[in-house]
Design an enzyme around this catalytic site. Structure first.
Site, PDB file in Angstrom:
ATOM      1  N   HIS A 198      -0.926   0.234  -9.891  1.00 17.52           N
ATOM      2  CA  HIS A 198      -1.545  -0.693  -8.882  1.00 17.52           C
ATOM      3  C   HIS A 198      -2.296  -2.063  -9.644  1.00 17.52           C
ATOM      4  CE1 HIS A 198      -4.069  -0.931  -4.741  1.00 17.52           C
ATOM      5  NE2 HIS A 198      -3.609  -2.068  -5.264  1.00 17.52           N
ATOM      6  N   ARG A 247       0.850  -1.067  -0.106  1.00 13.67           N
ATOM      7  CA  ARG A 247       0.161   0.119  -0.112  1.00 13.67           C
ATOM      8  C   ARG A 247       0.853   1.219   0.161  1.00 13.67           C
ATOM      9  NH1 ARG A 247      -3.558  -2.394  -1.499  1.00 13.67           N
ATOM     10  NH2 ARG A 247      -5.732  -2.637  -0.732  1.00 13.67           N
TER      11      ARG A 247
HETATM   12  N1  LIG Z   1      -0.570  -4.202  -5.315  1.00 10.44           N
HETATM   13  C1  LIG Z   1      -1.476  -4.983  -5.383  1.00 10.44           C
HETATM   14  O1  LIG Z   1      -2.050  -5.185  -6.567  1.00 10.44           O
HETATM   15  C2  LIG Z   1      -1.833  -5.721  -4.121  1.00 10.44           C
HETATM   16  C3  LIG Z   1      -2.775  -6.656  -4.333  1.00 10.44           C
HETATM   17  C4  LIG Z   1      -3.127  -7.373  -3.159  1.00 10.44           C
HETATM   18  C5  LIG Z   1      -2.816  -6.882  -1.898  1.00 10.44           C
HETATM   19  N2  LIG Z   1      -2.001  -5.901  -1.969  1.00 10.44           N
HETATM   20  C6  LIG Z   1      -1.701  -5.493  -0.540  1.00 10.44           C
HETATM   21  O2  LIG Z   1      -0.685  -6.471  -0.096  1.00 10.44           O
HETATM   22  C7  LIG Z   1      -1.128  -6.586   1.396  1.00 10.44           C
HETATM   23  C8  LIG Z   1      -0.574  -7.848   1.964  1.00 10.44           C
HETATM   24  O3  LIG Z   1      -1.498  -8.879   1.992  1.00 10.44           O
HETATM   25  P1  LIG Z   1      -1.338 -10.287   2.485  1.00 10.44           P
HETATM   26  O4  LIG Z   1      -2.338 -11.150   1.865  1.00 10.44           O
HETATM   27  O5  LIG Z   1       0.034 -10.814   2.245  1.00 10.44           O
HETATM   28  O6  LIG Z   1      -1.448  -9.938   3.889  1.00 10.44           O
HETATM   29  P2  LIG Z   1      -1.448 -10.827   5.289  1.00 10.44           P
HETATM   30  O7  LIG Z   1      -1.617 -12.156   4.615  1.00 10.44           O
HETATM   31  O8  LIG Z   1      -2.522 -10.307   6.211  1.00 10.44           O
HETATM   32  O9  LIG Z   1       0.004 -10.594   5.714  1.00 10.44           O
HETATM   33  C9  LIG Z   1       0.499  -9.228   6.124  1.00 10.44           C
HETATM   34  C10 LIG Z   1       1.849  -9.206   6.563  1.00 10.44           C
HETATM   35  O10 LIG Z   1       2.303  -8.026   7.100  1.00 10.44           O
HETATM   36  C11 LIG Z   1       2.845  -7.999   8.292  1.00 10.44           C
HETATM   37  N3  LIG Z   1       2.453  -6.951   9.167  1.00 10.44           N
HETATM   38  C12 LIG Z   1       1.221  -6.419   9.570  1.00 10.44           C
HETATM   39  N4  LIG Z   1       1.292  -5.551  10.330  1.00 10.44           N
HETATM   40  C13 LIG Z   1       2.789  -5.135  10.819  1.00 10.44           C
HETATM   41  C14 LIG Z   1       3.403  -4.582  11.593  1.00 10.44           C
HETATM   42  N5  LIG Z   1       2.877  -3.553  12.200  1.00 10.44           N
HETATM   43  N6  LIG Z   1       4.716  -4.673  11.653  1.00 10.44           N
HETATM   44  C15 LIG Z   1       5.441  -5.633  11.012  1.00 10.44           C
HETATM   45  N7  LIG Z   1       4.711  -6.506  10.303  1.00 10.44           N
HETATM   46  C16 LIG Z   1       3.425  -6.227   9.783  1.00 10.44           C
HETATM   47  C17 LIG Z   1       2.071  -9.426   9.039  1.00 10.44           C
HETATM   48  O11 LIG Z   1       3.055  -9.731   9.876  1.00 10.44           O
HETATM   49  P3  LIG Z   1       2.510 -11.209  10.789  1.00 10.44           P
HETATM   50  O12 LIG Z   1       3.133 -12.264  10.011  1.00 10.44           O
HETATM   51  O13 LIG Z   1       2.951 -11.125  12.172  1.00 10.44           O
HETATM   52  O14 LIG Z   1       1.137 -11.333  10.841  1.00 10.44           O
HETATM   53  C18 LIG Z   1       2.111 -10.364   7.747  1.00 10.44           C
HETATM   54  O15 LIG Z   1       3.486 -10.852   7.565  1.00 10.44           O
HETATM   55  C19 LIG Z   1      -2.292  -6.302   1.470  1.00 10.44           C
HETATM   56  O16 LIG Z   1      -3.083  -5.699   2.620  1.00 10.44           O
HETATM   57  C20 LIG Z   1      -2.775  -5.370   0.481  1.00 10.44           C
HETATM   58  O17 LIG Z   1      -2.490  -3.994   0.888  1.00 10.44           O
HETATM   59  C21 LIG Z   1      -1.545  -5.069  -3.172  1.00 10.44           C
END
Ligand SMILES: NC(=O)c1ccc[n+]([C@@H]2O[C@H](COP(=O)([O-])OP(=O)(O)OC[C@H]3O[C@@H](n4cnc5c(N)ncnc54)[C@H](OP(=O)(O)O)[C@@H]3O)[C@@H](O)[C@H]2O)c1
Length: 312
Positions: A275, A227
């Site tokens: 994006h 993001r």
């Molecule tokens: N550009 C695009 O097209 C696109 C597409 C899809 C998603 N995204 C973005 O990608 C993000 C990640 O997706 P995901 O499915 O991988 O999410 P996820 O499975 O919820 O994983 C989030 C990761 O971020 C870590 N995290 C969250 N808060 C943190 C903090 N305060 N300090 C350190 N680490 C933290 C989490 O730590 P833990 O392991 O400890 O939980 C986890 O490793 C989404 O939220 C979205 O914004 C972008």
């Protein structure tokens, strides 16, 4: 079986493809496409990407909101949505593979220095730089959940030394992992290509600030596919201008679309992408939406529910 209708509300996603995919998985489901709500009292579930503020709050019998993607920050930022309604996110193996491939492409581009050769070509300049092997190029991924974890595995499989950083301890085979505030500095110090795949939460807003950028070795490169708000863009701009960060590939921005007068557009060490890294593919992701509707109807625990307090 859930008796109610499902509201589909997104200006980005294709309502025809989604309606077909949802009906293929549950033929009896009635899908209503925003803004044609019909009787709002008949709508029990919603599948949304940035629904107009107040739309979800106008549904008196809403029991489940599913976000049309992985990042739920737009839903959690809408104060009109009743806090007791569970929010689910989408996230499946196809979405993870698409993200991992995209991140791998961005990392390979930086590792093999394609930006340099694009700049050289503009000047009709033939200049050879001795390439390094991938085992000599250390990649670090901030956020190693569904998507970051998949990217870490793919990059490790093609020979990069990969580290990941998250909030809590995680084990990923072949990947060195760090977590929490104490793990951040050593993670950054060893990282030459930094990939951001964090959700946007209260804690992660501007987490990649000047301090984080300058803890990377000079000449590091940045890829942000999480993001835009997780990166302090002013600090990144300054670091790119003074060369501490050599290049950036940015798929997400604090303001989207990126304003036409933003300096990133014209910098030859920045690749601006609209994006596009990964999506929920309707015919795959609809199965998870329907699975939760069935679970809702039979009182089973719902899948992929977001922890609102944590913000992801
Ligand atoms: N550009 C695009 O097209 C696109 C597409 C899809 C998603 N995204 C973005 O990608 C993000 C990640 O997706 P995901 O499915 O991988 O999410 P996820 O499975 O919820 O994983 C989030 C990761 O971020 C870590 N995290 C969250 N808060 C943190 C903090 N305060 N300090 C350190 N680490 C933290 C989490 O730590 P833990 O392991 O400890 O939980 C986890 O490793 C989404 O939220 C979205 O914004 C972008």
């Amino acid at each position: 079986m859930a008796g109610g209708a499902l509201l589909f509300s997104s200006k980005l996603d294709d309502p025809v493809a989604w309606s077909a995919a949802l009906k293929a998985a549950m033929p009896e489901l009635e899908v209503r496409v925003s803004p044609e709500l019909g009787d709002p009292a008949e709508i029990e579930t919603a599948l949304v990407w940035k629904a107009p503020p107040g739309e979800l709050a106008s549904l008196p019998n809403l029991k489940l909101i599913t976000n049309l993607g992985a990042g739920v920050d737009p839903i959690l930022a809408d104060p009109t949505i009743p806090p007791q309604i569970p929010v689910a996110r989408l996230g499946d193996a196809v979405m993870a593979q698409m993200m991992a491939q995209f991140v791998t492409m961005c990392v390979l581009r930086h590792y093999r220095d394609l930006g340099r050769y694009v700049r050289q070509q503009r000047k009709s300049r033939w200049h050879y730089e001795l390439p390094r092997a991938s085992y000599q190029c250390r990649v670090g991924i901030m956020g190693i959940g569904l998507l970051g974890g998949a990217a870490a595995r793919m990059l490790a499989a093609i020979g990069f030394p990969v580290a990941g950083w998250g909030r809590s301890p995680r084990t990923i085979e072949g990947v060195e992992t760090f977590h929490g505030a104490a793990g951040l500095a050593p993670f950054l110090a060893r990282t030459e290509i930094l990939v951001c795949l964090l959700p946007l939460t209260r804690e992660t807003r501007h987490i990649v600030d000047r301090d984080v950028l300058y803890r990377l070795p000079r000449g590091a490169k940045l890829v942000n596919c999480g993001r835009g708000g997780t990166v302090d863009e002013a600090a990144l701009l300054a670091a790119l201008q003074d060369g501490h960060v050599a290049e950036a590939t940015l798929d997400v921005f604090e303001i989207e679309p990126l304003p036409a007068d933003h300096p990133f557009w014209t910098m030859d060490n920045v690749l601006v992408l609209p994006h596009i890294a990964s999506i929920a593919v309707p015919e795959i992701a609809a199965r998870d939406v329907i699975e939760n509707i069935r679970r809702l109807a039979t009182g089973q625990p719902l899948l992929n529910i977001v922890d609102r307090g944590r913000g992801y």
